[in-house]
Motif scaffolding. Structure first.
Motif, PDB file in Angstrom:
ATOM      1  N   LEU B 206       0.828  -1.219   0.000  1.00  0.00           N
ATOM      2  CA  LEU B 206       0.000   0.000   0.000  1.00  0.00           C
ATOM      3  C   LEU B 206       0.857   1.263   0.000  1.00  0.00           C
ATOM      4  O   LEU B 206       0.492   2.274  -0.603  1.00  0.00           O
ATOM      5  CB  LEU B 206      -0.906   0.022   1.243  1.00  0.00           C
ATOM      6  N   GLY B 207       2.001   1.203   0.718  1.00  0.00           N
ATOM      7  CA  GLY B 207       2.842   2.411   0.794  1.00  0.00           C
ATOM      8  C   GLY B 207       4.285   2.051   1.053  1.00  0.00           C
ATOM      9  O   GLY B 207       4.755   2.136   2.198  1.00  0.00           O
ATOM     10  N   PRO B 208       4.995   1.634  -0.018  1.00  0.00           N
ATOM     11  CA  PRO B 208       6.385   1.181   0.180  1.00  0.00           C
ATOM     12  C   PRO B 208       7.251   2.244   0.858  1.00  0.00           C
ATOM     13  O   PRO B 208       7.048   3.442   0.628  1.00  0.00           O
ATOM     14  CB  PRO B 208       6.879   0.933  -1.253  1.00  0.00           C
ATOM     15  N   ARG B 209       8.202   1.762   1.657  1.00  0.00           N
ATOM     16  CA  ARG B 209       9.088   2.716   2.341  1.00  0.00           C
ATOM     17  C   ARG B 209       9.965   3.420   1.320  1.00  0.00           C
ATOM     18  O   ARG B 209      10.446   2.810   0.369  1.00  0.00           O
ATOM     19  CB  ARG B 209       9.979   1.973   3.335  1.00  0.00           C
ATOM     20  N   SER B 210      10.197   4.677   1.560  1.00  0.00           N
ATOM     21  CA  SER B 210      11.030   5.448   0.645  1.00  0.00           C
ATOM     22  C   SER B 210      12.481   5.044   0.827  1.00  0.00           C
ATOM     23  O   SER B 210      12.928   4.747   1.932  1.00  0.00           O
ATOM     24  CB  SER B 210      10.857   6.938   0.949  1.00  0.00           C
ATOM     25  N   THR B 211      13.209   4.994  -0.303  1.00  0.00           N
ATOM     26  CA  THR B 211      14.630   4.624  -0.218  1.00  0.00           C
ATOM     27  C   THR B 211      15.508   5.876  -0.165  1.00  0.00           C
ATOM     28  O   THR B 211      16.720   5.778  -0.016  1.00  0.00           O
ATOM     29  CB  THR B 211      15.026   3.774  -1.442  1.00  0.00           C
ATOM     30  N   GLU B 212      14.877   7.032  -0.312  1.00  0.00           N
ATOM     31  CA  GLU B 212      15.656   8.276  -0.287  1.00  0.00           C
ATOM     32  C   GLU B 212      16.195   8.512   1.126  1.00  0.00           C
ATOM     33  O   GLU B 212      15.444   8.423   2.100  1.00  0.00           O
ATOM     34  CB  GLU B 212      14.767   9.459  -0.686  1.00  0.00           C
ATOM     35  N   VAL B 213      17.489   8.782   1.190  1.00  0.00           N
ATOM     36  CA  VAL B 213      18.111   9.005   2.503  1.00  0.00           C
ATOM     37  C   VAL B 213      18.024  10.496   2.852  1.00  0.00           C
ATOM     38  O   VAL B 213      18.363  11.351   2.051  1.00  0.00           O
ATOM     39  CB  VAL B 213      19.590   8.548   2.490  1.00  0.00           C
ATOM     40  N   VAL B 214      17.487  10.763   4.045  1.00  0.00           N
ATOM     41  CA  VAL B 214      17.392  12.155   4.503  1.00  0.00           C
ATOM     42  C   VAL B 214      18.256  12.280   5.753  1.00  0.00           C
ATOM     43  O   VAL B 214      18.049  11.559   6.730  1.00  0.00           O
ATOM     44  CB  VAL B 214      15.922  12.533   4.829  1.00  0.00           C
ATOM     45  N   SER B 215      19.243  13.147   5.687  1.00  0.00           N
ATOM     46  CA  SER B 215      20.144  13.291   6.840  1.00  0.00           C
ATOM     47  C   SER B 215      19.440  14.038   7.973  1.00  0.00           C
ATOM     48  O   SER B 215      18.441  14.726   7.755  1.00  0.00           O
ATOM     49  CB  SER B 215      21.395  14.057   6.425  1.00  0.00           C
ATOM     50  N   TRP B 216      20.008  13.890   9.185  1.00  0.00           N
ATOM     51  CA  TRP B 216      19.432  14.589  10.345  1.00  0.00           C
ATOM     52  C   TRP B 216      19.539  16.099  10.178  1.00  0.00           C
ATOM     53  O   TRP B 216      18.680  16.839  10.637  1.00  0.00           O
ATOM     54  CB  TRP B 216      20.102  14.126  11.632  1.00  0.00           C
ATOM     55  N   LYS B 217      20.622  16.515   9.495  1.00  0.00           N
ATOM     56  CA  LYS B 217      20.790  17.956   9.277  1.00  0.00           C
ATOM     57  C   LYS B 217      19.622  18.495   8.440  1.00  0.00           C
ATOM     58  O   LYS B 217      19.027  19.526   8.768  1.00  0.00           O
ATOM     59  CB  LYS B 217      22.121  18.201   8.559  1.00  0.00           C
ATOM     60  N   GLU B 218      19.289  17.730   7.391  1.00  0.00           N
ATOM     61  CA  GLU B 218      18.172  18.161   6.526  1.00  0.00           C
ATOM     62  C   GLU B 218      16.865  18.214   7.315  1.00  0.00           C
ATOM     63  O   GLU B 218      16.064  19.124   7.168  1.00  0.00           O
ATOM     64  CB  GLU B 218      17.997  17.178   5.369  1.00  0.00           C
ATOM     65  N   ARG B 219      16.696  17.181   8.146  1.00  0.00           N
ATOM     66  CA  ARG B 219      15.460  17.131   8.951  1.00  0.00           C
ATOM     67  C   ARG B 219      15.365  18.336   9.878  1.00  0.00           C
ATOM     68  O   ARG B 219      14.327  18.993   9.969  1.00  0.00           O
ATOM     69  CB  ARG B 219      15.420  15.862   9.790  1.00  0.00           C
ATOM     70  N   LEU B 220      16.467  18.585  10.556  1.00  0.00           N
ATOM     71  CA  LEU B 220      16.438  19.696  11.521  1.00  0.00           C
ATOM     72  C   LEU B 220      16.252  21.035  10.810  1.00  0.00           C
ATOM     73  O   LEU B 220      15.519  21.911  11.285  1.00  0.00           O
ATOM     74  CB  LEU B 220      17.719  19.706  12.362  1.00  0.00           C
ATOM     75  N   LEU B 221      16.880  21.154   9.650  1.00  0.00           N
ATOM     76  CA  LEU B 221      16.706  22.404   8.899  1.00  0.00           C
ATOM     77  C   LEU B 221      15.259  22.596   8.426  1.00  0.00           C
ATOM     78  O   LEU B 221      14.771  23.719   8.310  1.00  0.00           O
ATOM     79  CB  LEU B 221      17.645  22.436   7.685  1.00  0.00           C
ATOM     80  N   SER B 222      14.615  21.433   8.166  1.00  0.00           N
ATOM     81  CA  SER B 222      13.228  21.528   7.661  1.00  0.00           C
ATOM     82  C   SER B 222      12.265  22.071   8.725  1.00  0.00           C
ATOM     83  O   SER B 222      11.170  22.514   8.395  1.00  0.00           O
ATOM     84  CB  SER B 222      12.735  20.161   7.170  1.00  0.00           C
ATOM     85  N   VAL B 223      12.688  22.034   9.975  1.00  0.00           N
ATOM     86  CA  VAL B 223      11.818  22.519  11.051  1.00  0.00           C
ATOM     87  C   VAL B 223      11.479  23.999  10.844  1.00  0.00           C
ATOM     88  O   VAL B 223      10.399  24.467  11.198  1.00  0.00           O
ATOM     89  CB  VAL B 223      12.475  22.293  12.441  1.00  0.00           C
ATOM     90  N   ARG B 224      12.407  24.723  10.198  1.00  0.00           N
ATOM     91  CA  ARG B 224      12.147  26.159   9.985  1.00  0.00           C
ATOM     92  C   ARG B 224      10.900  26.392   9.129  1.00  0.00           C
ATOM     93  O   ARG B 224      10.286  27.442   9.188  1.00  0.00           O
ATOM     94  CB  ARG B 224      13.369  26.843   9.387  1.00  0.00           C
ATOM     95  N   TRP B 225      10.548  25.376   8.316  1.00  0.00           N
ATOM     96  CA  TRP B 225       9.351  25.535   7.472  1.00  0.00           C
ATOM     97  C   TRP B 225       8.060  25.494   8.295  1.00  0.00           C
ATOM     98  O   TRP B 225       6.988  25.810   7.801  1.00  0.00           O
ATOM     99  CB  TRP B 225       9.316  24.457   6.379  1.00  0.00           C
ATOM    100  N   LEU B 226       8.208  25.006   9.532  1.00  0.00           N
ATOM    101  CA  LEU B 226       7.012  24.970  10.386  1.00  0.00           C
ATOM    102  C   LEU B 226       6.776  26.315  11.087  1.00  0.00           C
ATOM    103  O   LEU B 226       5.744  26.515  11.722  1.00  0.00           O
ATOM    104  CB  LEU B 226       7.153  23.887  11.468  1.00  0.00           C
TER     105      LEU B 226
END
Lengths: 178, 437
Positions: B206-226
């Protein structure tokens, strides 16, 4: 008949332009009022000095934001309706149902627009003002009169356009039968 | 003359006939209200009421919150804030089972905190999330279902136009309704996400796991979008909760904050602002007509004493108040299949609210339950407006039938959430009870 229907279509196009101008102008009132409320809140908390009359002006802005937009919403067929039954009717019935909708709308809005004029005029002549500050109330009532009049005109023009379009469609059928 | 209660019932019957004939709801309610009042009070008094009621209903400062919330939602929609939220959510959740579907729900919940429009949410995430989920081979039904259902979260998570409508019709405190909606709204989102996770764990196709690797830095930076959502929530809901400003002023403050955020992102253009203002006026006018009609109809109902008669009748039955509430909620589920959200609210609330209030049920709890049930109506067939908006956005990628089938698990979760809210009123009434009085 088809020619008359096309005249009403042209009138509707002209009305659409007027409606657009009115809607944008009313939106601009609202936009500026947003700054006024924020300044009022800031003034009250930061300087203990709110802007006098914000509430009264807000009531006038509301009349401008709601009433003049009615016609534009009707022209875009966006007023809320339940079409679950109408959509299941034979296609030849639907234009007649549409005309019924327009006639009932006109019947309700015509008296509102008619008496809306004296409602606004009375407010102007008696120099009616808000409860707390001396801000005249007639602009809001004028907006109500303009909005209900535009709405009634929109109902009328759409009804006449539908009627003449229907009659134009019927003519060949009547000739064939005769 | 007819018995007043009978006249009231007749008014309802004629109203449903007019609605079935496709008349505009505001006009139908107004016409029936006018004729009913004319029968009871005389033509000239009824005519005078028909002319003055629309003005005094609309030119009421409490009403200003509605266009401001609409402006705020339109601004957020046109300014692309939804895109940022989806990007941030997918960076955090994308690698999980059904992660992109969960990210859609999380982003829609956050988007609901700055816009009260389910349709804007469905349109935004339909354009954005469905292509992304298709790229990752998600099941079409799941991807369409999650977008259509998550869009409805905007009704429950404040600010919400439906909450304003309910408050105007009932005079129940808007501030309390808004604060009360926070926990049930985010709880609904969490329940959707848990359901998605377990469904996909059981059936990974139904929803295969994504194989794209997202680093912790990218994740933390994305918080600014919130940030936009956090700023708006803190400014607006915080202001209401602490009593810094009234809910009426909160509408303007929230709209101003969103405007500043969008301005800071440099996504404001003259044409965008004109479109936003024009859409705001049109949407306010549309709801304004419905409210005016409902108020005229409400006066007629008051004259007939029908709500009191209904209360006396129900009180005489050996049914506990909660039983009556459950029956009313079931009626809403049926009505949801034939009416859209504002229509249901304006037609039913003037009748059901006095009854439930008279039975001693908590006004805020009842408000949230009714708002939750009408939220579900936005996705129930055959009317489900969100479904048609989504279909309009995604085109032939997913059929209407698939969207409705995809919604089914979310519908079941909504009913479970509703049951939970009925069984545990504290979920709803606790937060408003701690508010600044």
């Amino acid at each position: 008949m088809a020619k008359i229907a096309s005249v009403f279509r042209a009138i509707e196009k002209a009305l659409a332009r007027i409606n657009l101008v009115v809607v944008v102008a009313c939106g601009i009132f609202l936009f500026f009022f947003m700054f006024m409320v924020v300044s009022d809140v800031t003034g009250r908390y930061a300087f203990a000095s709110p802007i006098p009359g914000t509430m009264e002006i807000g009531e006038i802005v509301l009349a401008f934001v709601v009433f003049p937009g009615w016609a534009a919403v009707l022209a875009n067929n966006q007023h809320i309706r339940v079409l679950i039954v109408v959509d299941r009717l034979p296609p030849r019935w639907r234009p007649w149902m549409e005309m019924l909708t327009l006639v009932v709308g006109l019947a309700m809005m015509f008296p509102i627009a008619w008496y809306g004029f004296s409602f606004a005029m009375d407010s102007y002549m008696t120099k009616e003002i808000g409860f707390t500050y001396s801000i005249p109330r007639y602009p809001g009532k004028v907006a109500f009169f303009i909005g209900s009049t535009l709405f009634a005109i929109q109902f009328l023009i759409m009804f006449l356009r539908h009627l003449f379009s229907r009659l134009a469609d019927q003519i060949p059928v009547i000739r064939e039968q005769s | 003359m007819l018995n007043p209660e009978l006249l009231g019932i007749l008014g309802f019957v004629v109203m449903f006939v007019l609605l079935a004939l496709g008349l505009h709801i505001g006009i139908s309610l107004g016409v029936i209200g006018f004729i009913g009042c004319a029968i009871m009070l005389g033509f000239s008094r009824s005519l005078s009421m028909l002319v003055t009621t629309p003005y005094y209903v609309v030119a009421n400062y409490a009403f200003i919150v509605l266009p401001m919330f609409i402006f705020m939602g339109e601004m957020a929609f046109q300014g692309g804030i939804g895109i940022l939220l989806y990007k941030a959510a997918s960076k955090w959740l994308g690698r999980l089972h059904g992660g992109l579907a969960m990210a859609t729900t999380a982003a829609a919940a956050a988007f609901g905190a700055i816009t009260g429009s389910t349709l804007a949410a469905a349109a935004t995430f339909g354009k954005l999330a469905i292509p992304e989920m298709q790229r990752h081979n998600y099941d079409n039904k799941l991807s369409a279902g999650v977008v259509a259902a998550s869009g409805t979260l905007a009704v429950m998570i404040p600010p919400s136009g439906i909450m304003v409508l309910y408050s105007i019709l009932t005079d129940v405190s808007l501030g309390k309704i808004m604060i009360a909606g926070i926990i049930p709204g985010f709880m609904s989102a969490a329940i959707y996400m848990v359901m998605i996770y377990f469904r996909v764990r059981l059936n990974p196709r139904l929803g295969p796991r994504s194989t794209e690797v997202v680093s912790w830095k990218e994740r933390l930076l994305s918080v600014r979008w919130l940030t936009p959502v956090l700023v708006v929530m803190i400014a607006m809901l915080g202001g209401i909760y602490t009593g810094v400003f009234t809910p009426i002023e909160a509408g303007s403050v929230g709209a101003f904050v969103v405007f500043v955020v969008v301005l800071a992102r440099r996504t404001v253009s003259r044409s965008m602002l004109v479109t936003t203002l024009a859409n705001t006026v049109r949407a306010t006018s549309m709801i304004g007509l419905v409210i005016v009609g409902a108020m005229v109809f409400g006066r007629f109902l008051m004259l007939t004493n029908l709500p009191d008669a209904l209360l006396a009748f129900v009180a005489g039955l050996a049914i506990p108040p909660v039983g009556v509430l459950v029956v009313i909620l079931l009626i809403y589920i049926v009505l949801g299949c034939i009416m859209d959200v504002p229509a249901m609210i304006v037609i039913t609330v003037p009748m059901f609210y006095p009854l439930l209030h008279g039975l001693g049920l908590d006004d805020i709890w009842v408000a949230i339950l009714i708002i939750k049930i009408v939220e579900i109506a936005a996705i129930t067939p055959p009317i489900g407006l969100n479904v048609y908006v989504l279909k309009g956005v995604v085109g032939d990628v997913v059929s209407v039938g698939d969207i409705f089938r995809g919604i089914l698990p979310f519908f079941v979760m909504d009913i479970l959430t509703l049951a939970l809210l009925v069984a545990v009123p504290q979920i709803t009434v606790w937060l408003p009870s701690t508010m600044f009085q």
